[in-house]
Design a protein around this motif. Sequence first.
Motif, PDB file in Angstrom:
ATOM      1  N   ALA A 128      -6.169  -2.005  -0.400  1.00  9.92           N
ATOM      2  CA  ALA A 128      -5.882  -1.535  -1.757  1.00  9.92           C
ATOM      3  C   ALA A 128      -4.550  -0.788  -1.804  1.00  9.92           C
ATOM      4  O   ALA A 128      -3.787  -0.936  -2.767  1.00  9.92           O
ATOM      5  CB  ALA A 128      -7.007  -0.643  -2.261  1.00  9.92           C
ATOM      6  N   ARG A 129      -4.248  -0.028  -0.771  1.00 11.88           N
ATOM      7  CA  ARG A 129      -2.948   0.658  -0.717  1.00 11.88           C
ATOM      8  C   ARG A 129      -1.814  -0.345  -0.573  1.00 11.88           C
ATOM      9  O   ARG A 129      -0.760  -0.210  -1.200  1.00 11.88           O
ATOM     10  CB  ARG A 129      -2.922   1.629   0.460  1.00 11.88           C
ATOM     11  CG  ARG A 129      -3.207   3.038   0.093  1.00 11.88           C
ATOM     12  CD  ARG A 129      -2.829   4.013   1.180  1.00 11.88           C
ATOM     13  NE  ARG A 129      -3.265   3.627   2.511  1.00 11.88           N
ATOM     14  CZ  ARG A 129      -4.434   3.927   3.062  1.00 11.88           C
ATOM     15  NH1 ARG A 129      -5.311   4.617   2.370  1.00 11.88           N
ATOM     16  NH2 ARG A 129      -4.730   3.558   4.280  1.00 11.88           N
ATOM     17  N   ASP A 130      -2.026  -1.345   0.271  1.00 14.46           N
ATOM     18  CA  ASP A 130      -0.979  -2.348   0.485  1.00 14.46           C
ATOM     19  C   ASP A 130      -0.728  -3.178  -0.766  1.00 14.46           C
ATOM     20  O   ASP A 130       0.382  -3.648  -0.997  1.00 14.46           O
ATOM     21  CB  ASP A 130      -1.360  -3.283   1.636  1.00 14.46           C
ATOM     22  CG  ASP A 130      -1.360  -2.576   2.973  1.00 14.46           C
ATOM     23  OD1 ASP A 130      -0.800  -1.460   3.057  1.00 14.46           O
ATOM     24  OD2 ASP A 130      -1.927  -3.128   3.933  1.00 14.46           O
ATOM     25  N   THR A 131      -1.755  -3.411  -1.575  1.00  6.06           N
ATOM     26  CA  THR A 131      -1.624  -4.265  -2.757  1.00  6.06           C
ATOM     27  C   THR A 131      -1.501  -3.459  -4.046  1.00  6.06           C
ATOM     28  O   THR A 131      -1.742  -3.985  -5.127  1.00  6.06           O
ATOM     29  CB  THR A 131      -2.856  -5.194  -2.865  1.00  6.06           C
ATOM     30  OG1 THR A 131      -4.024  -4.396  -2.996  1.00  6.06           O
ATOM     31  CG2 THR A 131      -2.956  -6.107  -1.666  1.00  6.06           C
ATOM     32  N   TYR A 132      -1.110  -2.232  -3.937  1.00  2.83           N
ATOM     33  CA  TYR A 132      -1.064  -1.346  -5.094  1.00  2.83           C
ATOM     34  C   TYR A 132      -0.152  -1.866  -6.200  1.00  2.83           C
ATOM     35  O   TYR A 132      -0.438  -1.697  -7.368  1.00  2.83           O
ATOM     36  CB  TYR A 132      -0.627   0.055  -4.667  1.00  2.83           C
ATOM     37  CG  TYR A 132      -0.604   1.048  -5.797  1.00  2.83           C
ATOM     38  CD1 TYR A 132      -1.775   1.487  -6.392  1.00  2.83           C
ATOM     39  CD2 TYR A 132       0.599   1.526  -6.299  1.00  2.83           C
ATOM     40  CE1 TYR A 132      -1.760   2.390  -7.436  1.00  2.83           C
ATOM     41  CE2 TYR A 132       0.631   2.431  -7.338  1.00  2.83           C
ATOM     42  CZ  TYR A 132      -0.560   2.851  -7.893  1.00  2.83           C
ATOM     43  OH  TYR A 132      -0.542   3.738  -8.916  1.00  2.83           O
ATOM     44  N   LYS A 137      -9.722   0.332   1.660  1.00  3.78           N
ATOM     45  CA  LYS A 137      -8.716   1.294   1.205  1.00  3.78           C
ATOM     46  C   LYS A 137      -7.323   0.931   1.696  1.00  3.78           C
ATOM     47  O   LYS A 137      -6.334   1.094   0.978  1.00  3.78           O
ATOM     48  CB  LYS A 137      -9.088   2.704   1.661  1.00  3.78           C
ATOM     49  CG  LYS A 137     -10.260   3.267   0.889  1.00  3.78           C
ATOM     50  CD  LYS A 137     -10.618   4.649   1.363  1.00  3.78           C
ATOM     51  CE  LYS A 137     -11.805   5.190   0.604  1.00  3.78           C
ATOM     52  NZ  LYS A 137     -12.179   6.523   1.029  1.00  3.78           N
ATOM     53  N   THR A 138      -7.225   0.433   2.919  1.00  2.00           N
ATOM     54  CA  THR A 138      -5.918   0.023   3.447  1.00  2.00           C
ATOM     55  C   THR A 138      -5.355  -1.145   2.647  1.00  2.00           C
ATOM     56  O   THR A 138      -4.179  -1.137   2.259  1.00  2.00           O
ATOM     57  CB  THR A 138      -6.030  -0.363   4.936  1.00  2.00           C
ATOM     58  OG1 THR A 138      -6.542   0.753   5.657  1.00  2.00           O
ATOM     59  CG2 THR A 138      -4.685  -0.770   5.499  1.00  2.00           C
ATOM     60  N   ARG A 149     -12.729   1.650   5.189  1.00  5.55           N
ATOM     61  CA  ARG A 149     -11.361   1.917   5.640  1.00  5.55           C
ATOM     62  C   ARG A 149     -10.472   0.694   5.419  1.00  5.55           C
ATOM     63  O   ARG A 149      -9.335   0.796   4.945  1.00  5.55           O
ATOM     64  CB  ARG A 149     -11.354   2.313   7.114  1.00  5.55           C
ATOM     65  CG  ARG A 149      -9.964   2.678   7.623  1.00  5.55           C
ATOM     66  CD  ARG A 149      -9.937   2.813   9.126  1.00  5.55           C
ATOM     67  NE  ARG A 149     -10.399   1.640   9.825  1.00  5.55           N
ATOM     68  CZ  ARG A 149      -9.661   0.545  10.058  1.00  5.55           C
ATOM     69  NH1 ARG A 149      -8.435   0.488   9.625  1.00  5.55           N
ATOM     70  NH2 ARG A 149     -10.174  -0.465  10.722  1.00  5.55           N
ATOM     71  N   THR A 157      -8.924  -7.960  -1.064  1.00  2.72           N
ATOM     72  CA  THR A 157      -9.841  -7.007  -0.429  1.00  2.72           C
ATOM     73  C   THR A 157     -11.066  -7.728   0.107  1.00  2.72           C
ATOM     74  O   THR A 157     -11.494  -7.501   1.241  1.00  2.72           O
ATOM     75  CB  THR A 157     -10.262  -5.926  -1.435  1.00  2.72           C
ATOM     76  OG1 THR A 157      -9.098  -5.259  -1.903  1.00  2.72           O
ATOM     77  CG2 THR A 157     -11.189  -4.917  -0.794  1.00  2.72           C
ATOM     78  N   GLN A 189      -5.954  -8.416  -6.407  1.00  5.33           N
ATOM     79  CA  GLN A 189      -6.193  -7.289  -5.502  1.00  5.33           C
ATOM     80  C   GLN A 189      -7.631  -7.317  -4.979  1.00  5.33           C
ATOM     81  O   GLN A 189      -7.875  -7.144  -3.786  1.00  5.33           O
ATOM     82  CB  GLN A 189      -5.911  -5.975  -6.220  1.00  5.33           C
ATOM     83  CG  GLN A 189      -6.059  -4.762  -5.340  1.00  5.33           C
ATOM     84  CD  GLN A 189      -5.687  -3.483  -6.063  1.00  5.33           C
ATOM     85  OE1 GLN A 189      -5.318  -3.498  -7.233  1.00  5.33           O
ATOM     86  NE2 GLN A 189      -5.785  -2.377  -5.359  1.00  5.33           N
TER      87      GLN A 189
END
Length: 164
Positions: A133-137, A130-131, A127, A149, A145
């Motif tokens: 990864a979404r923030d650093t998209y 994934k959070t 979790r 993570t 990235q």
Amino acid sequence: MRATWLSAASEIGVNCATGSPAPPPGCAASTSTLSSTSCPTGPRVIGAPITVAWNAKEDLLDLLATARTRPDREQVRDLLYRFYRRCADADLPELQRLATTVETWWPEILAFLHTGITNTGSKGTNRVIKTIARDTYGFRNPGNQRFRTRCATTRRARGHLDAR
């Protein structure tokens, strides 16, 4: 479906041949049953379907509470029978779906009851990954990235180690 749950209960030693709603001999009655006497606002106010669902939930929690206590086969059998019987007698689609889910996941639930081992640690780490990864998209550098993570999922970043 009702026959499926009861046959699953009989596979672990529950005697369902009589078909009576009473549990087999030696099965303790629920100590957490909601009724007019245990709850002053009992079934008259909240309604019978909610009362039945609440009692089924309590039966399942009683079963799960035996985790890490090394429950014997008879104790698990009696608690599982009580849960399946309540779900089968309720005629509520939500309880039928819950009983089917418990039946589907029974090998994993039984392993948890005996070992107490879960996969919550890995799920929590995934979790966080994934959070991040979404923030650093929007980063152009995939290495950055990955670095962010890894930093977020190390024990020091989560406050487990003193950085002194």
